[in-house]
Design a protein around this motif. Structure first.
Motif, PDB file in Angstrom:
ATOM      1  N   ILE A  65      -6.420  -1.757   9.486  1.00 49.21           N
ATOM      2  CA  ILE A  65      -6.772  -2.786   8.497  1.00 49.21           C
ATOM      3  C   ILE A  65      -5.760  -3.915   8.646  1.00 49.21           C
ATOM      4  O   ILE A  65      -4.555  -3.724   8.428  1.00 49.21           O
ATOM      5  CB  ILE A  65      -6.726  -2.201   7.065  1.00 49.21           C
ATOM      6  CG1 ILE A  65      -7.672  -0.988   6.968  1.00 49.21           C
ATOM      7  CG2 ILE A  65      -7.085  -3.251   6.037  1.00 49.21           C
ATOM      8  CD1 ILE A  65      -7.611  -0.247   5.641  1.00 49.21           C
ATOM      9  N   ASP A  71      -0.007  -3.969   8.280  1.00 54.17           N
ATOM     10  CA  ASP A  71      -1.276  -3.420   8.758  1.00 54.17           C
ATOM     11  C   ASP A  71      -1.334  -1.961   8.293  1.00 54.17           C
ATOM     12  O   ASP A  71      -0.299  -1.324   8.121  1.00 54.17           O
ATOM     13  CB  ASP A  71      -1.327  -3.411  10.289  1.00 54.17           C
ATOM     14  CG  ASP A  71      -1.438  -4.817  10.862  1.00 54.17           C
ATOM     15  OD1 ASP A  71      -1.404  -5.778  10.064  1.00 54.17           O
ATOM     16  OD2 ASP A  71      -1.539  -4.940  12.094  1.00 54.17           O
ATOM     17  N   TYR A 108      -6.805  -6.359   1.551  1.00 58.53           N
ATOM     18  CA  TYR A 108      -7.200  -5.081   2.144  1.00 58.53           C
ATOM     19  C   TYR A 108      -8.632  -4.726   1.735  1.00 58.53           C
ATOM     20  O   TYR A 108      -9.411  -4.196   2.527  1.00 58.53           O
ATOM     21  CB  TYR A 108      -6.287  -3.944   1.671  1.00 58.53           C
ATOM     22  CG  TYR A 108      -4.867  -4.016   2.179  1.00 58.53           C
ATOM     23  CD1 TYR A 108      -4.592  -4.242   3.524  1.00 58.53           C
ATOM     24  CD2 TYR A 108      -3.798  -3.810   1.318  1.00 58.53           C
ATOM     25  CE1 TYR A 108      -3.279  -4.276   3.979  1.00 58.53           C
ATOM     26  CE2 TYR A 108      -2.491  -3.842   1.769  1.00 58.53           C
ATOM     27  CZ  TYR A 108      -2.238  -4.080   3.097  1.00 58.53           C
ATOM     28  OH  TYR A 108      -0.945  -4.109   3.552  1.00 58.53           O
ATOM     29  N   PRO A 153      -4.900  -7.435   7.258  1.00 58.08           N
ATOM     30  CA  PRO A 153      -5.260  -8.349   6.168  1.00 58.08           C
ATOM     31  C   PRO A 153      -5.348  -9.812   6.600  1.00 58.08           C
ATOM     32  O   PRO A 153      -6.085 -10.588   6.005  1.00 58.08           O
ATOM     33  CB  PRO A 153      -4.144  -8.146   5.139  1.00 58.08           C
ATOM     34  CG  PRO A 153      -3.056  -7.425   5.857  1.00 58.08           C
ATOM     35  CD  PRO A 153      -3.684  -6.654   6.961  1.00 58.08           C
ATOM     36  N   TRP A 210     -11.202  -6.415   3.691  1.00 58.49           N
ATOM     37  CA  TRP A 210     -11.410  -5.798   5.006  1.00 58.49           C
ATOM     38  C   TRP A 210     -12.413  -4.639   4.897  1.00 58.49           C
ATOM     39  O   TRP A 210     -13.345  -4.520   5.686  1.00 58.49           O
ATOM     40  CB  TRP A 210     -10.067  -5.285   5.564  1.00 58.49           C
ATOM     41  CG  TRP A 210     -10.212  -4.684   6.926  1.00 58.49           C
ATOM     42  CD1 TRP A 210     -10.611  -3.412   7.221  1.00 58.49           C
ATOM     43  CD2 TRP A 210      -9.994  -5.331   8.183  1.00 58.49           C
ATOM     44  NE1 TRP A 210     -10.649  -3.222   8.566  1.00 58.49           N
ATOM     45  CE2 TRP A 210     -10.275  -4.389   9.197  1.00 58.49           C
ATOM     46  CE3 TRP A 210      -9.574  -6.616   8.550  1.00 58.49           C
ATOM     47  CZ2 TRP A 210     -10.157  -4.674  10.547  1.00 58.49           C
ATOM     48  CZ3 TRP A 210      -9.452  -6.911   9.898  1.00 58.49           C
ATOM     49  CH2 TRP A 210      -9.744  -5.950  10.881  1.00 58.49           C
ATOM     50  N   ILE A 231      -5.076   0.918  -1.533  1.00 55.08           N
ATOM     51  CA  ILE A 231      -5.045  -0.462  -1.009  1.00 55.08           C
ATOM     52  C   ILE A 231      -5.309  -1.473  -2.122  1.00 55.08           C
ATOM     53  O   ILE A 231      -6.281  -2.240  -2.065  1.00 55.08           O
ATOM     54  CB  ILE A 231      -6.084  -0.633   0.116  1.00 55.08           C
ATOM     55  CG1 ILE A 231      -7.480  -0.172  -0.339  1.00 55.08           C
ATOM     56  CG2 ILE A 231      -5.675   0.149   1.365  1.00 55.08           C
ATOM     57  CD1 ILE A 231      -8.604  -0.642   0.571  1.00 55.08           C
ATOM     58  N   PRO A 259       0.833  -1.213   0.000  1.00 59.37           N
ATOM     59  CA  PRO A 259       0.000   0.000   0.000  1.00 59.37           C
ATOM     60  C   PRO A 259       0.865   1.259   0.000  1.00 59.37           C
ATOM     61  O   PRO A 259       2.034   1.204   0.375  1.00 59.37           O
ATOM     62  CB  PRO A 259      -0.765  -0.123   1.317  1.00 59.37           C
ATOM     63  CG  PRO A 259       0.100  -0.955   2.189  1.00 59.37           C
ATOM     64  CD  PRO A 259       0.834  -1.910   1.295  1.00 59.37           C
TER      65      PRO A 259
END
Ligand code: HEM
Length: 553
Positions: A409, A432, A109, A411, A112, A104, A89
């Motif tokens: 977030i 994250d 991601y 994953p 999520w 993302i 990301p």
């Protein structure tokens, strides 16, 4: 020295002191936020695009985008390749969309944000501000929460299998018959045809028929009819580009009150709204007079308009319903078909395979039958070719969501994906991502299609084989992927409602064209001026190509 500073400060007037302190404060802030917008946080795991200026971040990039000096999707691909190297990301910061956008482009991601913590990632105010005047703030593409949920639930009825076998199929077959006549006429006359325009006419006409039982007569049976401009289409093409720009323009909507663009936009909106009111008023009149006007099929099921009218919606409340669905039903599928035939021009071997499949299964010439909804499962090659075109040229090429509450977030901290175990990431595979309330997350399906981390080293190649699976008995079927990986139809609770419809339409149109006609591309013109995309909410060709049709023996 301190004494000298003390003396200088004590000799300053109050005004001078304020200026001095403010300058010092600004200097300190500029040192802290030296590459990003004021008060935007930074994370070592999520690099920021370079070139950001102190306190304003990537403002210049935003202005370039709004002035269309850069092509958004290509820029995103380049940022992913360089800043988000290895499929990681990255973020960008500017004074719009909450100050910071984290990109993302990974199925884990996206899962999520679109499933695991779905309520935390909404369309939000930027959608309403950019699109509300045209599409209505309660249109399904713009709304969140309850208004969205109600529309989704109601609309899902017309996409039921039962409905497909009744009036969806008959609306499509009626227009396939008209298209056959049109192809016959243009082939006899040798007319050059803008293929994208024909597809737009087909999808607008068939969707109006199936959803609103309205024959809007935009698909002609003869070549001459193609000269008549479809006002709705021209107005929406314009409005779409303006709405897209409003996401990036700082004073865009304010300036529209005074400038030419605003005046044109208001004209385009009037055209779109009058078009939809015509459909609504016809039905309201028919209801008052007790004539059903084709809204109810023999099986007693209802079209989209009837379903929403039964909810007690007023004339004005029906407007966003009609407009949002018309647009969903028209642009996406037509653009996908236009990109598909461009890929066929580059990969004639796949066009020939599709032709053979259409002829083997549905026949050709006078004895050919029109494709029905139930034929779809047998037409694997055409289905795969359509999906591979959509993978590379997704009709909604990018998307953005507003973060409701601070979140992390993670994953790995969500269920594995039953369809694609390669998506299950372990702690440490991907970082994250910390996001703050009000910021945005974004992805680009166009970019994801071009990432080897997602589609392998041959990701840039048009290869429908990736959508074909061989069963143990040697027969072929369509290979399915997780919604979060083949994400062109969106995913989670907001998965596209029209995926099956679009697929049926795409394959049926392909079959009608290929079984009886050779498509004559102007390869020299395509080389000289290859189609490219216009930055817009959807993915139109900026310079659509023309073809001629030759009847096959
Ligand atoms: C190749 C064709 C198509 C593609 C690639 C496609 C893709 C998508 C995508 C990416 C979204 C999410 C948009 C967003 O978040 O704003 C979406 C939503 C939607 N699509 Fe499609 N679409 C296609 C055809 C259709 C058709 C023919 C219809 C028929 C009406 C349709 C109806 C919808 C609706 C109603 C939504 C909103 C769903 C919601 O927010 O709950 N789509 N589509």
């Amino acid at each position: 020295m301190f004494e000298a500073i003390h003396r200088a400060v004590s000799e300053l007037s109050l005004g001078g002191a304020v200026i001095l302190v403010s300058t010092a404060l600004l200097l300190v802030l500029a040192i802290i936020y030296n590459d990003r917008l004021l008060f935007v946080s930074k994370s070592k795991d999520v690099p920021m695009v370079s070139g950001g200026l102190p306190l304003v971040g990537h403002l210049k990039w935003l202005l370039d985008l709004a002035a269309r000096r850069v092509k958004f999707l290509d820029e995103m691909v380049e940022f992913q390749r360089t800043v988000g190297k290895g499929g990681r990301p990255f973020s960008i910061s500017f004074p719009a969309l909450g100050g910071k956008v984290t990109v993302i482009n990974r199925p884990e991601y996206i899962k999520w944000c679109q499933k695991t913590n779905f309520p935390n990632y909404i369309k939000g105010d930027s959608f309403r501000e950019s699109m509300g005047d045209v599409m209505g703030i309660h249109g399904i593409f713009v709304a969140d929460g309850e208004p969205w949920k109600r529309q989704r639930k109601m609309a899902s009825h017309i996409f039921s299998v039962g409905n497909f076998r009744t009036h969806v199929q008959s609306a499509i077959q009626k227009d396939l018959t008209t298209m056959k006549s049109l192809l016959n006429d243009v082939s006899q006359r040798g007319t050059q045809v803008n293929l994208a325009d024909v597809f737009f006419r087909f999808t607008l006409s068939s969707f109006s028929q199936m959803a609103f039982s309205a024959d809007i007569k935009c698909l002609p049976a003869e070549a001459a009819g193609l000269n008549e401009v479809v006002e709705f289409a021209a107005a929406f093409d314009y409005a779409q580009q303006v709405m897209e720009n409003r996401f990036f323009e700082l004073l865009g909507t304010f300036m529209e009150r005074f400038n030419e663009k605003g005046r044109n936009m208001r004209k385009a909106t009037d055209v779109l709204h009058s078009f939809c009111y015509k459909i609504i008023d016809l039905r309201l009149a028919a209801r008052r007079e007790g004539t059903v006007q084709g809204a109810v099929s023999s099986k007693g099921d209802k079209d989209l308009l009837a379903l929403f009218m039964d909810m007690g919606l007023e004339r004005d409340e029906l407007l966003p319903v009609v407009l949002n669905f018309l647009i969903a039903g028209r642009d996406t599928t037509a653009q996908s078909l236009a990109w598909l035939f461009y890929e066929f021009a580059l990969h004639p071997e796949w066009m020939e395979k599709c032709r053979q499949e259409a002829i083997d299964y549905l026949g050709k010439g006078d004895t050919a039958r029109l494709m029905g909804y139930d034929d779809l499962s047998a037409l694997t090659c055409m289905h795969a070719c359509f999906y591979e075109a959509i993978r590379l040229h997704p009709a909604v090429p990018k998307n953005v969501k507003k973060v409701v509450k601070d979140d992390v977030i993670r994953p790995y901290a969500q269920g594995g994906d039953e369809k694609d175990s390669s998506l299950t990431s372990q702690p440490g595979d991907l970082p994250d991502i910390v996001v703050k309330k009000g910021e945005s997350v974004a992805w680009s399906d166009y970019g994801m299609a071009r990432m080897p981390e997602i589609w392998g080293e041959d990701c840039l190649v048009y290869n429908p084989e990736r959508f074909i699976e061989t069963r143990p008995d040697g027969t072929k079927t369509i290979k399915t992927y997780s919604q979060y990986k083949f994400h062109a139809f969106n995913a989670g609770p907001r998965l596209c409602l029209g995926q099956t419809l679009a697929t049926y339409e795409g394959v049926a149109v392909m079959a009608v064209i290929l079984s009886d006609y050779n498509v004559l591309f102007d390869h020299e013109a395509l080389r000289r001026d290859p189609p490219t995309y216009a930055d817009s909410l959807t993915h139109p060709l900026v310079n659509p190509y023309t073809v001629r049709f030759e009847k096959r023996e």
